[in-house]
Design a protein around this motif. Structure first.
Motif, mmCIF file in Angstrom:
data_model
loop_
_atom_site.group_PDB
_atom_site.id
_atom_site.type_symbol
_atom_site.label_atom_id
_atom_site.label_comp_id
_atom_site.label_asym_id
_atom_site.label_seq_id
_atom_site.Cartn_x
_atom_site.Cartn_y
_atom_site.Cartn_z
ATOM 1 N N THR A 91 41.411 43.929 39.876
ATOM 2 C CA THR A 91 42.635 43.882 38.991
ATOM 3 C C THR A 91 42.694 42.952 37.901
ATOM 4 O OG1 THR A 91 44.057 44.689 40.906
ATOM 5 C CG2 THR A 91 45.125 43.451 39.238
ATOM 6 N N ARG A 143 50.054 45.645 40.435
ATOM 7 C CA ARG A 143 48.542 45.650 40.262
ATOM 8 C C ARG A 143 48.061 44.428 41.228
ATOM 9 N NH1 ARG A 143 47.635 46.414 34.588
ATOM 10 N NH2 ARG A 143 49.365 48.150 34.010
ATOM 11 N N GLY A 144 47.081 44.832 41.847
ATOM 12 C CA GLY A 144 46.334 44.108 43.057
ATOM 13 C C GLY A 144 47.273 44.035 44.085
ATOM 14 N N GLN A 145 48.160 44.689 44.414
ATOM 15 C CA GLN A 145 48.984 44.570 45.423
ATOM 16 C C GLN A 145 48.568 45.613 46.705
ATOM 17 O OE1 GLN A 145 51.546 42.471 45.190
ATOM 18 N NE2 GLN A 145 50.707 42.345 43.404
ATOM 19 N N THR A 148 45.576 50.753 36.925
ATOM 20 C CA THR A 148 46.073 49.946 38.101
ATOM 21 C C THR A 148 45.093 50.260 39.227
ATOM 22 O OG1 THR A 148 47.472 51.794 39.015
ATOM 23 C CG2 THR A 148 48.196 50.179 37.386
ATOM 24 N N ARG A 188 44.492 55.512 38.020
ATOM 25 C CA ARG A 188 45.049 54.884 39.314
ATOM 26 C C ARG A 188 43.845 54.795 40.203
ATOM 27 N NH1 ARG A 188 48.822 53.813 36.629
ATOM 28 N NH2 ARG A 188 50.964 54.662 36.633
ATOM 29 N N ASP A 222 45.101 43.823 31.081
ATOM 30 C CA ASP A 222 46.338 44.514 30.342
ATOM 31 C C ASP A 222 46.163 45.846 30.168
ATOM 32 O OD1 ASP A 222 44.627 44.404 28.168
ATOM 33 O OD2 ASP A 222 46.297 43.295 26.936
ATOM 34 N N ASN A 261 45.171 49.263 43.396
ATOM 35 C CA ASN A 261 46.068 48.566 44.588
ATOM 36 C C ASN A 261 45.543 49.056 45.839
ATOM 37 O OD1 ASN A 261 48.641 47.375 43.138
ATOM 38 N ND2 ASN A 261 48.259 49.388 42.084
ATOM 39 N N GLN A 270 45.823 50.027 30.916
ATOM 40 C CA GLN A 270 46.914 50.651 31.872
ATOM 41 C C GLN A 270 46.237 51.353 32.842
ATOM 42 O OE1 GLN A 270 50.104 50.296 30.897
ATOM 43 N NE2 GLN A 270 49.158 48.610 29.795
ATOM 44 N N THR A 316 39.645 44.481 45.618
ATOM 45 C CA THR A 316 40.870 45.051 44.597
ATOM 46 C C THR A 316 41.435 43.979 43.756
ATOM 47 O OG1 THR A 316 41.268 46.679 46.162
ATOM 48 C CG2 THR A 316 42.872 46.478 44.824
ATOM 49 N N ARG A 317 41.551 42.777 44.318
ATOM 50 C CA ARG A 317 42.277 41.469 43.604
ATOM 51 C C ARG A 317 41.422 41.224 42.453
ATOM 52 N NH1 ARG A 317 43.654 38.899 49.001
ATOM 53 N NH2 ARG A 317 45.642 40.059 49.578
ATOM 54 N N HIS A 370 53.527 48.886 37.276
ATOM 55 C CA HIS A 370 53.576 47.432 37.242
ATOM 56 C C HIS A 370 53.056 46.977 38.681
ATOM 57 C CE1 HIS A 370 54.286 43.779 35.092
ATOM 58 N NE2 HIS A 370 55.051 43.562 35.949
#
Length: 255
Positions: A177, A242-244, A186, A143, A182, A188, A184, A173-174, A240
């Protein structure tokens, strides 16, 4: 920190810039959720504050260690993560939180000041992220939580260097991501609104009052108002995301 229940037992976390403010409270929250937390601080001037965070965590029954590294120094960053992984065998959570700020109009900001702010916020986020990615990729787990700001979206007079750095963190960050794909792992962001931390200590009261008047919640955030976003993004429940960007800001900006 409310009643958010997150189980991070067995996880290892590094929080940069964790000797005070948001970083210190995030470190304590991750430890309270069961993680072993490394409280990063820049240098000798911040050592006692970092040890105070560690002592508070341990007094509450958690596990924490202070670890020095200037996040703008490549060799210190690489050495910090090498030490963490050698000591614990793995790393699960990176919170890029180290930051500095001061206010000045653009025409009064020196090149040195502009570069210093970008180096701590943006280059530090890059160096720490780059250092952990091979480990996260090899384990196919991890993470990354980057600290942005709502000001990256709305701007702020007197803080062009700060908002530029935070905008860079969002974009970084975007792109990260998209590179992760795919796997695992993340990445954010948390983009806090105005929060009562030592960073606001030199801001005049009339400025604070003007900021407060714009916030529908009627107050600036306390650090505890911010922590839940970090806990959530560190948890399995956020797999789920991702890039948020999550923005606890009292309604000051709708992102």
């Amino acid at each position: 920190m409310g009643d958010l229940i997150v189980d991070l037992a067995g996880k290892v976390a590094v929080v940069t810039g964790a000797s005070s403010g948001i970083g210190a409270t995030v470190a304590a929250a991750l430890a309270a959720a069961g993680a072993t937390v490394f409280v990063n601080y820049r240098g000798e001037a911040d050592r006692e504050a970092a040890l105070s965070v560690v002592n508070a965590v341990e007094h509450a029954g958690g596990s924490a260690h202070a670890i020095a590294a200037d996040v703008t120094n490549e060799s210190q960053v690489d050495g910090m993560f090498k030490q963490v992984i050698e000591q614990c065998g793995h790393l699960d959570i990176l919170v890029n939180n180290a930051g500095i700020a001061h206010s000045a109009p653009i025409e009064s900001i020196s090149l040195e000041q502009f570069q210093q702010v970008l180096n701590v916020h943006l280059v530090g986020t890059f160096l720490c992220t780059r250092a952990v990615l091979p480990h996260f990729y090899a384990r196919n787990s991890g993470r990354i939580i980057n600290t942005a700001s709502q000001l990256a979206y709305i701007g702020a007079p007197g803080f062009a260097h700060y908002t530029a750095a935070k905008g860079g963190i969002l974009s970084f960050t975007r792109s990260l991501t998209l590179e992760i794909g795919d796997r695992q792992v993340t990445a954010n962001c948390v983009a806090p609104g105005a929060t009562m931390t030592p960073m606001l200590a030199d801001v005049p009261e009339e400025v604070i009052s003007a900021i407060r008047a714009k916030i529908p919640a009627g107050r600036l955030a306390e650090v505890d108002d911010i922590v839940g976003a970090y806990l959530f993004l560190a948890s399995d429940a956020a797999a789920h995301f991702r890039g948020q960007c999550l923005s606890p800001n009292g309604g000051d900006a709708f992102l």
